[in-house]
Design an enzyme around this catalytic site. Structure first.
Site, mmCIF file in Angstrom:
data_model
loop_
_atom_site.group_PDB
_atom_site.id
_atom_site.type_symbol
_atom_site.label_atom_id
_atom_site.label_comp_id
_atom_site.label_asym_id
_atom_site.label_seq_id
_atom_site.Cartn_x
_atom_site.Cartn_y
_atom_site.Cartn_z
ATOM 1 N N LYS A 144 0.885 -1.194 0.047
ATOM 2 C CA LYS A 144 0.002 0.096 -0.029
ATOM 3 C C LYS A 144 0.858 1.269 -0.054
ATOM 4 O O LYS A 144 2.163 1.168 0.164
ATOM 5 C CB LYS A 144 -0.996 -0.075 1.084
ATOM 6 C CG LYS A 144 -0.534 -0.427 2.541
ATOM 7 C CD LYS A 144 0.405 0.450 3.513
ATOM 8 C CE LYS A 144 0.357 1.797 3.409
ATOM 9 N NZ LYS A 144 1.643 2.616 4.089
ATOM 10 N N ASP A 231 -1.388 7.302 3.622
ATOM 11 C CA ASP A 231 -0.265 6.440 4.216
ATOM 12 C C ASP A 231 -0.829 5.301 5.092
ATOM 13 O O ASP A 231 -0.512 4.308 5.450
ATOM 14 C CB ASP A 231 0.877 7.160 4.882
ATOM 15 C CG ASP A 231 2.031 6.394 5.152
ATOM 16 O OD1 ASP A 231 2.561 5.425 4.469
ATOM 17 O OD2 ASP A 231 2.658 6.519 6.294
ATOM 18 N N HIS A 236 -4.662 1.192 7.145
ATOM 19 C CA HIS A 236 -4.408 0.626 8.266
ATOM 20 C C HIS A 236 -5.903 1.071 9.108
ATOM 21 O O HIS A 236 -6.471 0.175 9.808
ATOM 22 C CB HIS A 236 -3.282 1.160 9.102
ATOM 23 C CG HIS A 236 -2.034 0.637 8.410
ATOM 24 N ND1 HIS A 236 -2.057 -0.345 7.332
ATOM 25 C CD2 HIS A 236 -0.842 1.436 8.053
ATOM 26 C CE1 HIS A 236 -0.574 -0.411 7.114
ATOM 27 N NE2 HIS A 236 -0.039 0.734 7.333
HETATM 28 C C1 BG6 Z 1 3.269 1.990 7.369
HETATM 29 C C2 BG6 Z 1 3.496 3.456 7.132
HETATM 30 O O1 BG6 Z 1 2.590 1.401 6.525
HETATM 31 O O2 BG6 Z 1 3.219 1.680 8.607
HETATM 32 C C3 BG6 Z 1 4.514 4.336 8.028
HETATM 33 O O3 BG6 Z 1 3.827 3.711 5.553
HETATM 34 C C4 BG6 Z 1 4.334 3.657 9.390
HETATM 35 O O4 BG6 Z 1 4.402 5.748 7.536
HETATM 36 C C5 BG6 Z 1 4.116 2.393 9.532
HETATM 37 O O5 BG6 Z 1 5.510 4.209 10.144
HETATM 38 C C6 BG6 Z 1 3.672 2.155 10.771
HETATM 39 O O6 BG6 Z 1 3.707 0.735 11.131
HETATM 40 P P1 BG6 Z 1 3.924 -0.067 12.505
HETATM 41 O O7 BG6 Z 1 3.939 -1.551 12.207
HETATM 42 O O8 BG6 Z 1 5.358 0.369 12.832
HETATM 43 O O9 BG6 Z 1 2.985 0.546 13.410
#
Ligand code: BG6
Length: 485
Positions: A144, A231, A236
Site C-alpha cells: 500500500k 499512508d 490501516h
Molecule cells: C506504514 C507506513 O504502512 O506503517 C509508515 O507507511 C508507518 O509511515 C508504519 O510508520 C507504521 O507501522 P508499525 O507497524 O510500525 O505501526
C-alpha cells in the site's frame, strides 16, 4: 512449516520497507525453521550496492547475538538462498533476463513482491507478462498505498488484473497481520458475551488511534507525495474499522471475511464538503520535543518541500449507516511526532441507564474494551468494582488477557505472519479489489476538498497529541479522546 518450494522475487529490495520489515521477517521464519528446504529470494534493487548481502546482514544482525556461532551459521545458510542484482523495473528488456533467475518447475511457486511506489505496478506486471512470468503458479504481492486517489487506484487494478487473477493478487496491509487484530476476530466470533453487546444498543463510540513518535525519517521522497490519509488512513485505519464493525462471517475463509469487510466500507456515510470541514482534521508537525530531544518541523526535514502542505496527522469522525452502528461514531486518528507510540482500539460502552451508586462516580461507570496492538499488545476490559472497606464506593478495575510475550513466547511480527500466508496461499488477511475501491470511494471527497481548499493543514507541536481542532471535534460531541498509554 511451509512445505511448498518457492521463489520470491522482490522489487524494491534496497528500500526502507525491505530492509526494516521484509528481510528480518524472512530471517525470523528461517530461524523458526518454517521455510521449506527449497526457496530462493531474488532481490532486485534500484541503486548500486557494492555488497548487497553484507549491507543486509548488518541491520538484521543488530537484533541477534553475533557472537553466537550457531546464529552465524544460520545467517550463512540464509544468505545462500539470496541472489541479488540491480534492476531497472521500467525497462521492458530487463524482464527476459529476469526469467533466467526464476525457477519455473511446476511444483515451485513464484511470488512477485512489489515493494515499490504503486505507479510502477502496471509497468512491472506488463513486463512480467511479456516475459511470460505470470504463470498459474505465480502470485503477486502489492504494498500500500495502491494509487493516490480513486481514479489511479482503479487504473492500477485494471492493469494488474489484465495479467493476474484476483486469487493471485495479495494486497498487503500489515496491520491485519498483527496478533491483536487476529485476536480481535477470535474474541468477537469465538465468544458470545462480546458479540451480544456489539451494537448501538450498548456501545457509545469506538476510537482507533495509531500514533507514532517518529517523524518522516528518510522517507521524505515518498511521504511528501502521500501524507497521513493515504499512508495510514486509506488502509490501516479503515481496515481496523472493518474488523471491529463487520458482521460475523459465516466461515473463516478469505472471501467470507472479505465479503463482510466490504459491506462496512460501502456503508460508510459519504462526506460532502461541509462534512469534511466538520469531521476531518488534518495537521502538520512543527518543531518540538520528541522522546526527550528537540526535533525539526516537517517542512524543515531533509527532502521535504519547504512549502509542503502534506498532512502528517489526520483525525476523522466516521459513521456507518446500518442497523448495528446507527448513531455510533467511530473516531479515527493517526499522526507522526505525537506524544507516544501506540496503537489502540477502544470500544466505549454506554453508561448504565440508571445509577444506584453515588453519582460522583458516574464517569467511571462506563465499561471499555481496549485492544492494544502495540507496543505491549494485550486486551483489557475496564469494569467497576466495589472498593473494599466501609460504605459502597465504586472504583474502576480491569480484567486483562495476558498476551504470550508475558510467558516469554515471542510475538511474531506482522510481516512474518503475512509472508507465511502468501507462501501458503491464504488470502484471508489480504485486501480484495472491491475493498480497495470502496475505501478510495469514501476517501475521494476528502482529497478533493483538500485539493480545492485554501486552508492548509493545522500546525501542531511535535510531541503533542496533534492539532487543537481534533480535540474540539470530539468536544462538540461531548466526548474526549481516550488516553492511550
Ligand atoms: C506504514 C507506513 O504502512 O506503517 C509508515 O507507511 C508507518 O509511515 C508504519 O510508520 C507504521 O507501522 P508499525 O507497524 O510500525 O505501526
Amino acid at each position: 512449516p511451509l512445505n511448498e518450494p518457492f521463489d520470491l522475487v522482490l522489487f524494491g529490495a534496497s528500500g526502507d520497507l525491505s530492509t526494516r520489515k521484509l528481510f528480518p521477517a524472512l530471517f525470523s521464519l528461517h530461524l523458526d525453521g518454517r521455510l521449506p528446504s527449497e526457496w530462493r529470494l531474488v532481490a532486485l534493487y534500484r541503486r548500486e550496492h557494492v555488497d548487497f548481502i553484507e549491507n543486509l546482514r548488518i541491520p538484521i544482525m543488530l537484533n541477534h547475538n553475533t557472537n553466537d556461532e550457531s546464529m552465524k551459521a544460520k545467517w550463512d545458510t540464509f544468505a545462500t538462498h539470496i541472489v541479488s542484482f540491480s534492476f531497472d523495473a521500467t525497462a521492458p528488456e530487463n524482464y527476459g533476463e529476469l526469467k533466467t533467475f526464476v525457477n519455473q518447475m511446476p511444483d515451485t511457486s513464484t511470488i512477485f513482491y512489489l515493494a515499490t511506489p504503486s505507479v510502477l505496478y502496471g509497468k512491472i506486471c506488463t513486463g512480467l507478462a511479456n516475459a511470460q512470468l505470470n504463470t498459474e503458479n505465480s502470485r503477486i504481492v502489492l504494498e500500500k498505498p495502491i494509487g493516490s486517489d480513486l481514479t489511479s487506484a482503479k487504473d492500477i487494478n485494471e492493469l494488474v488484473s489484465q495479467h493476474f487473477k484476483e486469487q493471485q493478487i495479495f494486497r498487503i496491509d500489515h496491520y491485519l497481520g498483527k496478533e491483536t487484530v487476529q485476536n480481535l476476530l477470535v474474541l468477537r466470533f469465538a465468544n458470545t458475551i462480546f458479540e451480544s453487546q456489539w451494537s448501538q444498543k450498548y456501545i457509545d463510540n469506538i476510537q482507533i488511534t495509531i500514533s507514532e513518535t517518529l517523524g518522516v525519517e528518510e522517507r521524505a521522497e515518498f511521504y511528501d507525495q502521500v501524507g497521513a490519509l493515504r499512508d495510514m488512513g486509506q488502509n490501516h485505519l479503515l481496515q481496523l474499522l472493518c474488523i471491529v464493525a463487520m458482521e460475523p462471517p459465516s466461515r473463516f475463509t478469505a472471501d467470507a471475511v472479505r465479503d463482510e469487510k466490504v459491506k462496512v466500507l460501502r456503508a460508510l456515510r459519504t462526506l460532502n464538503d461541509l462534512d469534511v470541514h466538520k469531521k476531518v482534521v488534518r495537521g502538520q508537525y512543527k518543531t518540538g520535543v520528541s522522546n526527550g530531544s528537540a526535533v525539526k518541523g516537517y517542512v524543515n526535514e531533509a527532502g521535504v518541500d519547504p512549502a509542503s502542505e502534506t498532512e502528517t496527522y489526520v483525525a476523522m469522525k466516521v459513521e456507518i449507516d446500518n442497523w448495528r452502528w446507527a448513531g455510533v461514531p467511530f473516531y479515527l486518528r493517526t499522526g507522526k511526532r505525537l506524544a507516544h507510540r501506540a496503537c489502540e482500539i477502544v470500544v466505549n460502552f454506554k453508561e448504565v441507564p440508571h445509577s444506584i451508586f453515588d453519582l460522583q462516580h458516574k464517569k467511571t461507570m462506563a465499561n471499555k474494551l481496549v485492544f492494544r496492538l502495540q507496543p505491549d499488545e494485550g486486551i483489557r476490559l475496564i469494569l467497576c468494582e466495589k472498593k473494599t472497606g466501609p460504605g459502597v464506593n465504586v472504583r474502576s478495575t480491569e480484567l486483562s488477557l495476558s498476551p504470550d510475550y508475558l510467558h516469554r513466547k515471542r510475538v511474531p511480527d506482522a510481516y512474518e505472519r503475512l509472508l507465511g500466508d502468501v507462501i501458503s496461499n491464504n488470502q484471508t488477511l489480504f485486501v480484495r479489489q472491491d475493498e480497495l475501491i470502496a475505501a478510495w470511494e469514501w476517501l475521494d471527497p476528502i482529497l478533493k476538498h483538500w485539493n480545492e481548499s485554501e486552508q492548509g493543514p493545522e500546525p501542531y507541536i511535535s510531541g503533542s497529541w496533534g492539532p487543537a481542532a481534533s480535540t474540539l471535534m470530539l468536544a462538540k460531541d461531548g466526548r474526549l479522546w481516550d488516553e492511550t498509554f
